[in-house]
Design a protein around this motif. Structure first.
Motif, PDB file in Angstrom:
ATOM      1  N   LEU A 148       0.759  -1.195   0.196  1.00 24.50           N
ATOM      2  CA  LEU A 148      -0.097  -0.168   0.050  1.00 24.50           C
ATOM      3  C   LEU A 148       0.912   1.307  -0.103  1.00 24.50           C
ATOM      4  N   MET A 149       1.899   1.113   0.921  1.00 20.49           N
ATOM      5  CA  MET A 149       2.906   2.559   0.971  1.00 20.49           C
ATOM      6  C   MET A 149       3.529   2.665  -0.187  1.00 20.49           C
ATOM      7  N   ILE A 150       4.141   1.676  -0.658  1.00 23.72           N
ATOM      8  CA  ILE A 150       4.904   1.899  -1.855  1.00 23.72           C
ATOM      9  C   ILE A 150       3.795   2.381  -3.010  1.00 23.72           C
ATOM     10  N   GLY A 151       2.809   1.705  -3.164  1.00 21.84           N
ATOM     11  CA  GLY A 151       1.809   2.522  -4.253  1.00 21.84           C
ATOM     12  C   GLY A 151       1.766   3.793  -4.163  1.00 21.84           C
ATOM     13  N   ILE A 152       1.529   4.296  -2.681  1.00 22.58           N
ATOM     14  CA  ILE A 152       1.011   5.849  -2.441  1.00 22.58           C
ATOM     15  C   ILE A 152       2.249   6.623  -2.799  1.00 22.58           C
ATOM     16  N   GLU A 153       3.524   6.058  -2.514  1.00 25.42           N
ATOM     17  CA  GLU A 153       4.746   6.700  -2.963  1.00 25.42           C
ATOM     18  C   GLU A 153       4.636   7.278  -4.350  1.00 25.42           C
ATOM     19  N   GLN A 154       3.836   6.267  -5.128  1.00 28.63           N
ATOM     20  CA  GLN A 154       3.949   6.729  -6.741  1.00 28.63           C
ATOM     21  C   GLN A 154       2.700   7.785  -7.229  1.00 28.63           C
ATOM     22  N   ASN A 159       3.099  11.466 -12.869  1.00 29.02           N
ATOM     23  CA  ASN A 159       3.076   9.907 -12.743  1.00 29.02           C
ATOM     24  C   ASN A 159       1.680   9.182 -13.620  1.00 29.02           C
ATOM     25  N   ARG A 160       1.591   8.258 -13.690  1.00 30.08           N
ATOM     26  CA  ARG A 160       0.384   7.543 -14.378  1.00 30.08           C
ATOM     27  C   ARG A 160      -0.214   6.423 -13.389  1.00 30.08           C
TER      28      ARG A 160
END
Length: 276
Positions: A148-154, A159-160
């Motif tokens: 979840l947090m890795i996704g939020i970093e993007q 970004n897309r």
């Protein structure tokens, strides 16, 4: 090509028409209030998640806390759903229906709440550990939160959507877990489920461009085994096909000028279990 729609202040007549909504300060404030109520509800119910407690008891408490916060449960009556939250245990991926079934020692549980406060949806879910949980299940829960947090970093302008899913998929698969494709994140705000879809796997540089004012959820569902799921006869409950454990965390976020704001972060610091 994705279409975007600027949401004017006070506009509560939005349609689920495939456009990606772009919100201003009023929207951010509304989502903060709804998101923080949702997060407080998940904080408040943490002590209840114990062996012997029924999921119906937890659902009743979610409803009480939602109403006490000046909101209504968005799930109650949604497409015929008769409960105030979803509670998914062990191999249930999502949309588990509360019942008189009691929690057992060693269970892992996802609780998903969405209070509708002043026209705004605060959509979030969190994992809970019931009693003495085996190490492999705890590890799955930890990695799912990290996804979840890795996704939020993007989640930042330029970004897309595909960058979010690609980052989650890479991390989950590096840990030998399966990423569910059949269910995904979604636009949120005045509408419960809206564009864009946020699939938790994919290729970098693909999908809609992230622009300031976009509101959506990121909610990876990560399986201990293979990715495929199936829907049970009740029309709601999704389970892993191979009966392996599944975990999920969800935040509602808004894209800002230089990153994103998490609307549903725990005010009590109860971001992932164990919750002391």
């Amino acid at each position: 090509m994705s279409e975007y729609q600027i949401v004017e202040p006070g506009d509560d007549t939005l349609l689920r028409d495939g456009t990606i909504k772009l919100h201003g300060p009023e929207g951010f404030e509304g989502m903060r209030r709804a998101g923080q109520l949702a997060a407080r509800i998940l904080d408040e119910i943490a002590p209840m998640v114990q062996p012997g407690v029924s999921t119906a008891e937890i659902d009743n408490r979610v409803r009480e806390l939602t109403i006490a916060g000046g909101a209504v449960p968005a799930t109650l009556g949604y497409r015929g759903y008769a409960h105030s939250c979803c509670i998914s245990i062990n191999h249930v991926v999502c949309h588990g229906i509360p019942s008189e079934k009691t929690l057992k020692d060693g269970d892992i549980v996802n609780i998903d709440v969405t209070p509708l406060l002043d026209g705004w949806h605060g959509d979030t879910s969190r994992m809970y550990l019931v009693g003495d949980v085996p190490l492999k299940a705890r590890r799955l829960v930890d990695v799912t939160y990290e996804c979840l947090m890795i996704g939020i970093e993007q989640a930042k302008p330029g970004n897309r959507i595909g960058d979010i899913g690609a980052a989650i998929q890479a991390y989950a698969e590096a840990n030998r877990y399966g990423v569910v494709r059949e269910f995904c994140g979604h636009g949120v705000g005045r509408l419960f489920h809206d564009a864009p879809e946020v699939v938790h796997a994919g290729r970098p540089g693909t999908g809609p461009l992230l622009r300031p004012g976009m509101f959506f959820t990121i909610e990876p569902m990560i399986n201990l085994g293979k990715p495929p799921v199936k829907l049970l006869a009740d029309g709601w409950t999704a389970v892993t096909r191979d009966k392996s454990l599944s975990a999920q965390f969800e935040h509602s976020i808004g894209i800002t000028e230089d990153g994103c704001e998490i609307f549903t972060s725990s005010p009590g610091g109860l971001h992932k279990p164990p919750y002391a």
